[in-house]
Design an enzyme around this catalytic site. Structure first.
Site, PDB file in Angstrom:
ATOM      1  N   ARG A 161      26.496 -18.284 -11.125  1.00 16.69           N
ATOM      2  CA  ARG A 161      26.626 -17.115 -12.010  1.00 16.69           C
ATOM      3  C   ARG A 161      28.059 -16.906 -12.472  1.00 16.69           C
ATOM      4  O   ARG A 161      28.314 -16.687 -13.651  1.00 16.69           O
ATOM      5  CB  ARG A 161      26.109 -15.848 -11.335  1.00 16.69           C
ATOM      6  CG  ARG A 161      24.610 -15.832 -11.142  1.00 16.69           C
ATOM      7  CD  ARG A 161      24.154 -14.576 -10.446  1.00 16.69           C
ATOM      8  NE  ARG A 161      24.895 -14.414  -9.200  1.00 16.69           N
ATOM      9  CZ  ARG A 161      25.206 -13.244  -8.642  1.00 16.69           C
ATOM     10  NH1 ARG A 161      24.838 -12.116  -9.210  1.00 16.69           N
ATOM     11  NH2 ARG A 161      25.870 -13.186  -7.510  1.00 16.69           N
ATOM     12  N   ASN A 199      20.714 -14.017 -10.560  1.00 13.88           N
ATOM     13  CA  ASN A 199      19.871 -14.757  -9.634  1.00 13.88           C
ATOM     14  C   ASN A 199      18.491 -14.139  -9.648  1.00 13.88           C
ATOM     15  O   ASN A 199      18.334 -12.946  -9.904  1.00 13.88           O
ATOM     16  CB  ASN A 199      20.432 -14.687  -8.215  1.00 13.88           C
ATOM     17  CG  ASN A 199      21.653 -15.548  -8.016  1.00 13.88           C
ATOM     18  OD1 ASN A 199      21.904 -16.478  -8.770  1.00 13.88           O
ATOM     19  ND2 ASN A 199      22.426 -15.238  -7.001  1.00 13.88           N
TER      20      ASN A 199
END
Length: 96
Positions: free
Chosen positions: A23, A41
């Site tokens: 990320r 996520n």
């Protein structure tokens, strides 16, 4: 940028993509490319993202997502058209 030059894509990225800074790396890459959107996520172990900007920059991000950061092991990336995000900038959202 003309509206016809602007695209948005939804990505679902599977493999070893959590716990490897995917990320944060995605946000860095998106910001470098001048894209807006978000990444998060998912509880199933995948990473989901929406990216929007120039067609060339979005395509570059999609290519990047196929390998991600150095410790990631991407197995599959599903790419579909998406609506342009309303916010500017690129966000890391909480896990869904």
């Amino acid at each position: 940028m003309r509206e016809t030059d602007h695209v948005a894509r939804h990505l679902m990225i599977q493999g070893l993509v959590q716990g490897v800074a995917f990320r944060a790396s995605a946000r860095t890459e998106a910001e470098r490319l001048g894209l807006c959107g978000w990444v998060r996520n998912r509880s199933d172990g995948s990473v989901e993202a929406v990216v929007a900007g120039s067609a060339g920059a979005v395509e570059h991000f999609v290519r990047w997502a196929h390998h991600g950061p150095s410790h990631a092991r991407v197995e599959r990336v599903a790419v579909n058209p998406a609506a342009r995000p309303e916010q500017t900038g690129f966000l890391m959202l909480p896990t869904l």
